[in-house]
Design a protein around this motif. Structure first.
Motif, PDB file in Angstrom:
ATOM      1  N   ASN C  27       0.848  -1.184   0.000  1.00 54.23           N
ATOM      2  CA  ASN C  27       0.000   0.000   0.000  1.00 54.23           C
ATOM      3  C   ASN C  27       0.888   1.239   0.000  1.00 54.23           C
ATOM      4  O   ASN C  27       1.855   1.316   0.757  1.00 54.23           O
ATOM      5  CB  ASN C  27      -0.855  -0.044   1.266  1.00 54.23           C
ATOM      6  CG  ASN C  27      -1.921   1.001   1.280  1.00 54.23           C
ATOM      7  OD1 ASN C  27      -1.680   2.121   0.852  1.00 54.23           O
ATOM      8  ND2 ASN C  27      -3.087   0.644   1.757  1.00 54.23           N
ATOM      9  N   PHE C  85      -5.241   7.445  -6.597  1.00 54.13           N
ATOM     10  CA  PHE C  85      -6.466   6.707  -6.286  1.00 54.13           C
ATOM     11  C   PHE C  85      -7.629   7.186  -7.153  1.00 54.13           C
ATOM     12  O   PHE C  85      -8.463   6.380  -7.567  1.00 54.13           O
ATOM     13  CB  PHE C  85      -6.796   6.874  -4.803  1.00 54.13           C
ATOM     14  CG  PHE C  85      -7.966   6.062  -4.357  1.00 54.13           C
ATOM     15  CD1 PHE C  85      -7.846   4.697  -4.176  1.00 54.13           C
ATOM     16  CD2 PHE C  85      -9.186   6.658  -4.120  1.00 54.13           C
ATOM     17  CE1 PHE C  85      -8.919   3.943  -3.763  1.00 54.13           C
ATOM     18  CE2 PHE C  85     -10.267   5.911  -3.709  1.00 54.13           C
ATOM     19  CZ  PHE C  85     -10.135   4.553  -3.536  1.00 54.13           C
ATOM     20  N   THR C  90      -7.220   2.294  -6.994  1.00 47.48           N
ATOM     21  CA  THR C  90      -6.537   1.396  -6.077  1.00 47.48           C
ATOM     22  C   THR C  90      -5.250   2.105  -5.677  1.00 47.48           C
ATOM     23  O   THR C  90      -4.815   3.017  -6.363  1.00 47.48           O
ATOM     24  CB  THR C  90      -6.217   0.041  -6.724  1.00 47.48           C
ATOM     25  OG1 THR C  90      -5.504  -0.743  -5.784  1.00 47.48           O
ATOM     26  CG2 THR C  90      -5.369   0.204  -7.953  1.00 47.48           C
ATOM     27  N   ILE C  91      -4.657   1.690  -4.551  1.00 45.64           N
ATOM     28  CA  ILE C  91      -3.346   2.256  -4.232  1.00 45.64           C
ATOM     29  C   ILE C  91      -2.332   1.128  -4.046  1.00 45.64           C
ATOM     30  O   ILE C  91      -1.432   1.206  -3.231  1.00 45.64           O
ATOM     31  CB  ILE C  91      -3.366   3.192  -3.003  1.00 45.64           C
ATOM     32  CG1 ILE C  91      -4.120   2.575  -1.843  1.00 45.64           C
ATOM     33  CG2 ILE C  91      -3.951   4.520  -3.352  1.00 45.64           C
ATOM     34  CD1 ILE C  91      -3.937   3.350  -0.581  1.00 45.64           C
ATOM     35  N   HIS C  92      -2.496   0.062  -4.835  1.00 44.07           N
ATOM     36  CA  HIS C  92      -1.481  -0.976  -4.870  1.00 44.07           C
ATOM     37  C   HIS C  92      -0.270  -0.421  -5.612  1.00 44.07           C
ATOM     38  O   HIS C  92      -0.398   0.127  -6.700  1.00 44.07           O
ATOM     39  CB  HIS C  92      -2.047  -2.202  -5.583  1.00 44.07           C
ATOM     40  CG  HIS C  92      -1.257  -3.441  -5.317  1.00 44.07           C
ATOM     41  ND1 HIS C  92       0.007  -3.606  -5.781  1.00 44.07           N
ATOM     42  CD2 HIS C  92      -1.553  -4.559  -4.608  1.00 44.07           C
ATOM     43  CE1 HIS C  92       0.463  -4.776  -5.384  1.00 44.07           C
ATOM     44  NE2 HIS C  92      -0.465  -5.366  -4.658  1.00 44.07           N
TER      45      HIS C  92
END
Lengths: 371, 178, 101
Positions: C27, C85, C90-92
């Protein structure tokens, strides 16, 4: 070196008796004195916080031509004790899907952040726990723990009202910290130190010796500080985080019993603390008018002077709450970023120029040719 | 005596919260433990006589960085992507297998020995006798240093902060057209 | 108890944990969190050395600048996270493979 309550008491003869009594355990003696003073100050401020709720209800009743609480005790004065007992015996409800750890932590963070500021609040010349040489900076820093507490309280409740209230509260607190801190910085510049002893000591007891009337910039800085402090303590007209008409009661919607009591107590004591800071920074603090002595019997007089100023400001805060309507969120942010912050920076620069141009003299000194 | 107590409490808070940051799966809790770590480090600064640095640490991190992180976690969902597969010591598989761990350990030992060799001079010849425990105020001396010796770094950091302020506002502003 | 070595050990633990957090978490916010730990370790080292070795305040100045840089880094980094984001939802960290969308 930092002056503390122990080093203050050590100037007097009766302290030698205590020193002899404890013999080798000098640190125990210091610890005991600190403990007694801490309990005294915390107890006193908790009572003031409790009486604050009473004052709030009574003054609002007065403004709205009602009577207010009048049943418990003389003039309803013990109403806050009755409220406290009610809060303690109430059932402690926690929402099913709440984040347990953060839910328990949030009110405690709020309370710790407020009570930790009391360590440097100058009630009187010697009646100050410790006169840190970074006193006012410490106070501003440690009180930002309240913002974290508000945010976590809003997040952990897992409720939409709380979430919105917590977000509003945190963004409001960190935004308004900027004009407040810069206004304080201007006063630090005038006093030449960040310790409360230095700041209060470089003012006098009479109004023309106060930093409020030192120069025009400091005069504006007082109002910037006061507006910002109202917003930082979530008081009306900036009480958006707990706006009843929109968010039920904001970040503490889901809190019941004594946990709610912690939030409420923290808020009222924080109002007292910011009023005390305003009194110490701008209104001459505990200086007795026309008298510049620091004797032990005079501590009571100094304490009375400080409390008079602080409680007068406290009255103004409550008065403001029941007079002005609440702002919108965008108005709140534009007041902070478009008006208060530029004004406070202008004040800081103005104070710096004044200090250089007039060699640190106040207006009264220039006009009447003082020292 | 009091200083020792403060040191032990701060060190314990720092270490415990640091480990908790590492092992907690919930990112929100990690941020709160980070807050504990930062307060502990501020306490350690206080035991080192760095009063101004300690208060600055509390001011910047507690009032700003941690709240920003909590905001970011909340706005982005706070999902943690630690993979399920685990290798040695319960560490996630994304970190490597036994060969990489072995290599890392070897490099670490060599690095540690080199450092000890380099630092042994300093550590053994410390002027321990001169260390006294009454801390003078550092504020005025720090102020003089900031505007005399380190004035260039001071100015550059002000430009950096202005750039960060404007940059963050530009990056995060909502864009309607996409 | 209170010696240079104990401060260095605490700083070492902070640094290693920060590094592990940076590597193990996917993350982006968690990676920023690890960076904060590492910066704190460095600042603690500076202050400890300035007290026990050099006996002047240059270490304090360094740690003040580290705190300033950490604040700037957090502000810009988290702004980037929020923007990322908005685009990718997503914040992978592994999704961040393009310099422009």
């Amino acid at each position: 070196m930092n002056q503390t309550v122990v080093s203050y008491l050590a100037q007097y003869e009766f302290f030698d008796f205590l020193v002899n009594l404890f013999g080798k355990n000098q640190s125990l003696l210091s610890f005991l004195i600190y403990l007694i003073f801490a309990l005294l100050i915390v107890g006193m401020c908790a009572t003031i916080g409790g009486l604050g709720t009473y004052a709030e209800r009574k003054i609002s009743a007065d403004i709205q031509a009602r009577i207010g609480p009048n049943r418990v005790g003389p003039y309803g004065l013990l109403q806050f004790l009755a409220d406290g007992v009610k809060m303690i015996v109430k059932e402690d409800v926690m929402p099913f899907s709440a984040d347990k750890m953060l839910f328990y932590l949030a009110p405690i963070l709020c309370l710790v952040g407020v009570f930790a500021t009391l360590a440097v609040l100058p009630f009187a010349g010697g009646f100050i726990m410790t006169d840190l040489n970074v006193g006012i900076f410490y106070l501003v820093a440690i009180s930002s723990l309240v913002g974290v507490g508000v945010f976590l309280g809003g997040y952990a409740s897992n409720s939409k009202w709380s979430m919105l209230g917590g977000m509003r509260g945190a963004s409001q607190i960190i935004s308004y910290e900027i004009p407040v801190t810069i206004s304080i910085l201007a006063i630090t510049l005038l006093a030449g130190g960040m310790g409360f002893g230095t700041i209060v000591g470089s003012q006098g007891g009479l109004p023309h010796q106060w930093f409020l009337l030192h120069n025009p910039f400091a005069f504006i800085a007082f109002f910037v500080y006061f507006v910002g402090a109202l917003a930082e303590t979530n008081r009306a007209p900036f009480d958006l985080p707990e706006a009843e008409s929109e968010l039920v009661s904001g970040y503490h919607t889901e809190y019941t019993g004594m946990r709610f009591g912690f939030f409420a107590l923290a808020e009222y004591i924080e109002v007292f603390v910011v009023c005390g800071v305003a009194a110490a920074l701008f209104l001459g603090g505990y200086n007795i008018p026309g008298l510049k002595l620091d004797l032990l019997p005079l501590q009571a007089v100094q304490f009375t002077v400080f409390m008079t100023k602080t409680l007068a400001l406290y009255y103004v805060v409550i008065w403001v709450r029941w007079t002005f309507p609440r702002l919108r969120v965008d108005q709140l942010m534009s007041i902070c970023w478009k008006y208060l912050t530029p004004i406070s920076i202008f004040n800081l620069v103005g104070c710096a120029i004044w200090m250089v141009a007039f060699n640190g003299k106040s207006i009264a000194d220039i006009i009447f040719g003082g020292h | 005596m009091f200083l020792q107590f403060l040191f032990i409490a701060s060190a314990f808070l720092t270490l415990a919260c640091t480990i908790a940051v590492l092992v907690t799966k919930n990112l929100m809790h990690s941020c709160v433990f980070l807050l504990g770590t930062l307060i502990g480090v501020a306490g350690l600064y206080a035991t080192l006589g760095a009063d101004f640095v300690a208060v600055t640490q509390i001011m910047v991190y507690m009032g700003g960085v941690v709240i920003l992180m909590l905001f970011a976690v909340m706005l982005t969902g706070g999902k943690d992507f630690v993979s399920r597969a685990q290798t040695l010591l319960g560490l996630p598989a994304t970190m490597g297998n036994k060969w990489t761990y072995g290599l890392g350990l070897l490099v670490g030992v060599v690095f540690l020995l080199t450092n000890v060799k380099l630092l042994s001079n300093i550590i053994t010849t410390l002027p321990t006798a001169e260390i006294n425990n009454d801390f003078p105020s550092t504020v005025s001396r720090l102020g003089h240093l900031l505007v005399k010796d380190h004035v260039l770094a001071f100015e550059i950091s002000s430009v950096l902060l202005l750039g960060a302020l404007v940059g963050a506002a530009i990056i995060a502003r909502p864009r309607k057209h996409n | 108890m209170m010696s240079l070595a104990s401060y260095l050990i605490i700083s070492l633990v902070l640094f290693v944990v920060g590094l592990v957090v940076m590597i193990a978490r996917k993350n982006i916010v968690a990676i920023l969190l690890g960076i904060e730990l590492i910066l704190n370790a460095a600042a603690l080292n500076f202050v400890a050395y300035s007290r026990y070795v050099t006996n002047n305040l240059d270490g304090h100045i360094f740690s003040l600048f580290i705190i300033v840089v950490a604040a700037a880094e957090a502000a810009v980094g988290l702004a980037i996270v929020i923007r990322f984001f908005q685009i990718k939802e997503t914040i992978h960290i592994d999704e961040a493979t393009q310099l422009r969308n």
